[in-house]
Enzyme design. Structure first.
Site, PDB file in Angstrom:
ATOM      1  N   CYS A 196       0.813  -1.228   0.000  1.00  0.00           N
ATOM      2  CA  CYS A 196       0.000   0.000   0.000  1.00  0.00           C
ATOM      3  C   CYS A 196       0.841   1.270   0.000  1.00  0.00           C
ATOM      4  O   CYS A 196       0.330   2.356  -0.254  1.00  0.00           O
ATOM      5  CB  CYS A 196      -0.967  -0.005   1.175  1.00  0.00           C
ATOM      6  SG  CYS A 196      -2.105  -1.394   1.113  1.00  0.00           S
TER       7      CYS A 196
ATOM      8  N   HIS B  84      -3.446   7.421   1.146  1.00  0.00           N
ATOM      9  CA  HIS B  84      -3.809   6.034   0.852  1.00  0.00           C
ATOM     10  C   HIS B  84      -5.196   5.786   1.455  1.00  0.00           C
ATOM     11  O   HIS B  84      -5.487   6.232   2.564  1.00  0.00           O
ATOM     12  CB  HIS B  84      -2.781   5.088   1.464  1.00  0.00           C
ATOM     13  CG  HIS B  84      -3.175   3.647   1.391  1.00  0.00           C
ATOM     14  ND1 HIS B  84      -3.595   3.062   0.215  1.00  0.00           N
ATOM     15  CD2 HIS B  84      -3.236   2.676   2.344  1.00  0.00           C
ATOM     16  CE1 HIS B  84      -3.888   1.791   0.457  1.00  0.00           C
ATOM     17  NE2 HIS B  84      -3.684   1.541   1.739  1.00  0.00           N
TER      18      HIS B  84
ATOM     19  N   ASN C  28      -9.894  -0.334  -0.495  1.00  0.00           N
ATOM     20  CA  ASN C  28      -8.439  -0.213  -0.442  1.00  0.00           C
ATOM     21  C   ASN C  28      -7.858  -0.880  -1.692  1.00  0.00           C
ATOM     22  O   ASN C  28      -7.896  -2.103  -1.823  1.00  0.00           O
ATOM     23  CB  ASN C  28      -7.931  -0.896   0.834  1.00  0.00           C
ATOM     24  CG  ASN C  28      -6.416  -0.844   0.978  1.00  0.00           C
ATOM     25  OD1 ASN C  28      -5.708  -0.506   0.038  1.00  0.00           O
ATOM     26  ND2 ASN C  28      -5.935  -1.196   2.161  1.00  0.00           N
TER      27      ASN C  28
END
Ligand code: ACO
Length: 324
Positions: free
Chosen positions: A114, A251, A281
């Protein structure tokens, strides 16, 4: 004194056509739309179609970025693609994008889950400032749906698929924080926390791709502290504060993590680009996706100072300042 800056020329994104609403998970695991919304902010996400690979998503985002920048693929000297879900163990998925858009130079993947887009951006900035390449396409692209365990409610509801691309080009700046382009990047990792977030497979261990495993609440605790710290570090190094930032482009893992980081960085939620409700996500793709959405809808304008930050498996994390 003039310095070379990696200045944004344009960006683009791609989301697979299939939209999966929270409610659809309730057929497979014990969960609810209400739990997912309240604990994460996620309402829906996109999943790639059967046969649709990470490179397909990346190529679509790359073409959108080229169109936005108004340049041809052959003007790209390097492609850096951040992904934890490549088409294959090798070659690098970036080389598929290179071939598809007719770019020259070189292309490679980076892997920091990520935080991948922060790592790719830092690499691009260094290559541009070092004179290795003039125009670089930085991509985050993921098909996380392929590594989800759809019997594990703690992880399967959180992730989605997508891709975002950003084109950077060398331009001369003054060296001050009023310059356009990348003004600073900070990266960190700590392998001591491997067990909190990992995939239980790989070429040299099981020979299979494996599935995502996560101790969500533990990752959450690290995220709120580490993201606020690294955002502070990158702003301090550049001599700016939260008040100077026009948009935080974080993020997109969890709305509560985003809100906590924004608050600690001195930014009201009105200055934060939030796409987690629509995308879930998307790992390395989430920051460039959010960036591209906010550029396309006119929120982010030329000259705006952007604060980007992300954390993921490793643990690996990073933050960047970019004046659009
Ligand atoms: N539906 C219903 N209940 C659930 C679900 C679900 N989908 N998932 C977990 N629960 C349950 C848990 O089992 C737990 O039940 P228990 O108390 O009986 O044990 C209860 O809900 C509370 O669970 P918590 O895990 O404490 O909930 P929390 O508020 O921490 O939210 C979440 C979990 C969303 C995972 C959160 O911790 C989080 O966002 N963590 C960070 C994730 C992240 O940022 N990852 C980094 C990037 S990812 C990458 O790098 C690949």
């Amino acid at each position: 004194m003039t310095v070379t800056r990696a200045v944004a020329l344009g960006c683009g994104h791609y989301l697979p056509a299939r939209i999966v609403e929270n409610a659809e998970f309730a057929d497979q695991v014990e969960t609810s739309d209400q739990w997912i919304r309240e604990r994460t902010g996620i309402e829906r996400r996109h999943f790639a179609a059967e046969g649709e690979a990470t490179s397909d998503l990346a190529i679509a985002a790359a073409r959108a970025a080229l169109a936005h920048a108004g340049i041809e693929g052959r003007e790209i000297d390097a492609i850096i693609l951040a992904t934890a879900t490549p088409d294959a163990t090798f070659p690098a998925t970036a080389t598929q994008v290179q071939q598809a858009i007719g770019a020259g130079g070189f292309a490679f993947d980076v892997q920091a889950v990520c935080a991948g887009f922060m790592y790719a951006l830092a690499t691009a900035d260094a290559l541009i400032r070092g004179g290795q390449a003039r125009t670089i396409m930085v991509i985050g692209a993921e098909t996380f749906s392929r590594i989800l365990d759809f019997t594990d409610r703690r992880t399967c509801v959180l992730f989605g698929d997508g891709a975002g691309a950003l084109i950077l080009r060398a331009e001369e700046g003054t060296g001050g924080n009023g310059d356009r382009g990348v003004l600073g990047v900070k990266l960190r990792s700590d392998g001591a926390h491997r067990e909190l977030l990992y995939v239980d497979g790989g070429p040299s261990t099981t020979g299979k791709a494996g599935k995502v495993r996560m101790e969500g609440p533990e990752v959450f605790k690290h995220a709120v502290v580490k993201l606020a710290d690294i955002a502070h570090e990158v702003m301090e190094a550049a001599g700016v504060s939260g008040a100077d930032v026009a948009w935080m482009v974080p993020h997109q893992a969890n709305l509560r993590i985003i809100a906590s980081t924004a608050k600690k960085s001195g930014l009201p939620m009105e200055k934060v680009v939030v796409t987690v409700q629509e995308h879930g996500n998307t790992s390395a793709a989430s920051i460039p996706l959010a960036l591209s959405v906010a550029v396309a809808d006119g929120r982010i304008r030329r000259g705006d100072l952007l604060l980007m930050e992300g954390i993921g498996g490793g643990l690996a994390w990073g933050a960047a300042l970019l004046r659009w």
